[in-house]
Design an enzyme around this catalytic site. Structure first.
Site, PDB file in Angstrom:
ATOM      1  N   THR A   1       0.794  -1.231   0.000  1.00  0.00           N
ATOM      2  CA  THR A   1       0.000   0.000   0.000  1.00  0.00           C
ATOM      3  C   THR A   1       0.827   1.282   0.000  1.00  0.00           C
ATOM      4  OG1 THR A   1      -0.186  -0.213   2.398  1.00  0.00           O
ATOM      5  CG2 THR A   1      -2.039  -1.025   1.074  1.00  0.00           C
ATOM      6  N   TYR A   2       2.162   1.209   0.042  1.00  0.00           N
ATOM      7  CA  TYR A   2       2.970   2.432  -0.041  1.00  0.00           C
ATOM      8  C   TYR A   2       2.975   2.942  -1.466  1.00  0.00           C
ATOM      9  CZ  TYR A   2       5.090   1.023   4.474  1.00  0.00           C
ATOM     10  OH  TYR A   2       5.324   0.646   5.774  1.00  0.00           O
ATOM     11  N   ALA A   3       2.660   4.172  -1.825  1.00  0.00           N
ATOM     12  CA  ALA A   3       2.254   5.249  -0.933  1.00  0.00           C
ATOM     13  C   ALA A   3       0.787   5.574  -1.247  1.00  0.00           C
ATOM     14  CB  ALA A   3       3.129   6.469  -1.147  1.00  0.00           C
TER      15      ALA A   3
ATOM     16  N   GLY B   1       1.250   0.938  -4.226  1.00  0.00           N
ATOM     17  CA  GLY B   1       1.956   0.196  -5.272  1.00  0.00           C
ATOM     18  C   GLY B   1       3.193   0.885  -5.806  1.00  0.00           C
ATOM     19  N   GLN B   2       3.330   2.202  -5.550  1.00  0.00           N
ATOM     20  CA  GLN B   2       4.463   2.923  -6.135  1.00  0.00           C
ATOM     21  C   GLN B   2       5.807   2.444  -5.589  1.00  0.00           C
ATOM     22  OE1 GLN B   2       1.865   4.253  -4.345  1.00  0.00           O
ATOM     23  NE2 GLN B   2       1.669   6.431  -4.791  1.00  0.00           N
TER      24      GLN B   2
END
Length: 316
Positions: A52-54, A62-63
Site C-alpha cells: 500500500t505504499y504510498a 503500489g508505487q
C-alpha cells in the site's frame, strides 16, 4: 559489514533496514534509485516496503514496490538483497484485510510489481481482527509452500492474536512468524516493552522497529511548532513537542557531541543496543541522511550513554 541472521531463517541482513515508504512519495524513481544505489554500495542489503505504499498519494499504493522492482531489475542481483513487503493494510478504498482471498491476490500483485519470483519476508501489516486466524495462517502456508514467500512475519497484530497465530501454526504444522515489526523508539517504548518484548523472547522473533526516529523527531530537526513546516512529515511529530520529547533531544545532543556524530545516529545506535532488536527500519531522502544511517552500526554506546538515554526516555 557484520551481518545479523534473522532468527529461524537462513537470511543474513545488515543491521539497518531501509524503509521504502518514501519511494513514490517524497522521492521519485530517479531519486529513489540514487538512494538505493548508495545504500547497497555500503554493503546494506535489507529493504522494507508494503503493497500500500504510498496510498496517501494515489489512494491505492503500489508505487514503492514498483520502484524497488524496477531497481532490482536494473541491478540484476536479486539474490544479494533481502526484500520485505506486507499485506493487509487499509487504503482509501479498502479496509484492513487478512482474508485468504486477499492474501492470495495481493502476493501475486506484489511479486509482479517487485519483478521477482519470491518475497523474502512477508508481513501481516495490519490485522483486521475479524478473519479467523486459521484462514490467515493457512493462506501463508499455501504461498510459502508455493515458493512465493520464504518467511512470514507480523507487524500490527494484537498480543492475543499473535499468540493464537503461533498456536494454530504449531497445531497444523504450518509456517510460523519469524519476526515482529513494532512501533518502537526512544519516545515509544511502553507498548513494545510491556506487551510485546516477552512474546518476542518466547517465540524467538527478530525485531525490526518501525518509525525508529519517531517520524524524524529524533533527528533534532523539529524543536518548535515553527519547525513543523520544514517537511511534509512535520505534522506527525507535533505530539512529541513535550517536556519528555525535549529531554530526549537534550540527551541525544549530549551523546552525539561526545561521539562527534548526529542525534539520529545515536537514536539508531540505542535501538541496536537493545538485545531484542535485529535491525531498525529507517528511511533517508538525501546522502547526508544516509550517512547518519551508515554510522549507526559503527557507534558503540557505553553504559553512561545508555543510562542517560534510558533516563530521559523512560515513561514517567
Amino acid at each position: 559489514m557484520e551481518k545479523r541472521v534473522i532468527k529461524n531463517t537462513t537470511l543474513e541482513v545488515a543491521p539497518i533496514n531501509f524503509g521504502g515508504n518514501v519511494f513514490g512519495w517524497t522521492l521519485d524513481e530517479a531519486q529513489s534509485f540514487g538512494i538505493l544505489d548508495a545504500f547497497a554500495a555500503q554493503g546494506f542489503n535489507f529493504i522494507d516496503t508494503a503493497d500500500t505504499y504510498a496510498w496517501w498519494v494515489n489512494g491505492k499504493g503500489g508505487q514503492s514496490e514498483t520502484i524497488i522492482g524496477n531497481w532490482l531489475k536494473a541491478k540484476g542481483q536479486r539474490d544479494k538483497f533481502v526484500i520485505a513487503t506486507k499485506v493487509g493494510s487499509q487504503t482509501k478504498e479498502h479496509p484492513n484485510d487478512v482474508s485468504k482471498k486477499h492474501i492470495l491476490k495481493s502476493v501475486d500483485e506484489s511479486l509482479a510489481r517487485l519483478q521477482t519470483d519470491y518475497i523474502d519476508l512477508y508481513y501481516t501489516h495490519f490485522d483486521d481482527e475479524v478473519t479467523p486466524i486459521e484462514e490467515t495462517m493457512s493462506a501463508y502456508e499455501q504461498i510459502v509452500k508455493a515458493g512465493k514467500v520464504r518467511y512470514i512475519a507480523a507487524s500490527n497484530v494484537s498480543p492475543s492474536r499473535l499468540k493464537e497465530s503461533f498456536a494454530v501454526a504449531e497445531q497444523n504444522g504450518w509456517a510460523k512468524y519469524v519476526a515482529l515489526q513494532p512501533h518502537y523508539n526512544l519516545l515509544e517504548r511502553e507498548k513494545f516493552e510491556t506487551e510485546y518484548a516477552s512474546l518476542a523472547q518466547q517465540y524467538n522473533l527478530s525485531v525490526f522497529p518501525y518509525w525508529s526516529l519517531a517520524a524524524g523527531f529524533l533527528t533534532g530537526k523539529y524543536r518548535s511548532q515553527e519547525d513543523l513546516a520544514k517537511s511534509v512529515r512535520g505534522g506527525g511529530v507535533s505530539k512529541y513537542l513535550t517536556p519528555q520529547g525535549f529531554a530526549v533531544l537534550a540527551a541525544l545532543d549530549q551523546v552525539a557531541e561526545k561521539h562527534q556524530t548526529q542525534p539520529a545516529t545515536v537514536a539508531l545506535a540505542w535501538l541496536l543496543a537493545q538485545p531484542l532488536v535485529t535491525a531498525p527500519i529507517v528511511s533517508a531522502t538525501s546522502q547526508n541522511q544516509l550517512k547518519t544511517l551508515f554510522d549507526a552500526p559503527l557507534l558503540r554506546l557505553d553504559a553512561q550513554d545508555l543510562a542517560l538515554l534510558d533516563g530521559a526516555s523512560q515513561t514517567k
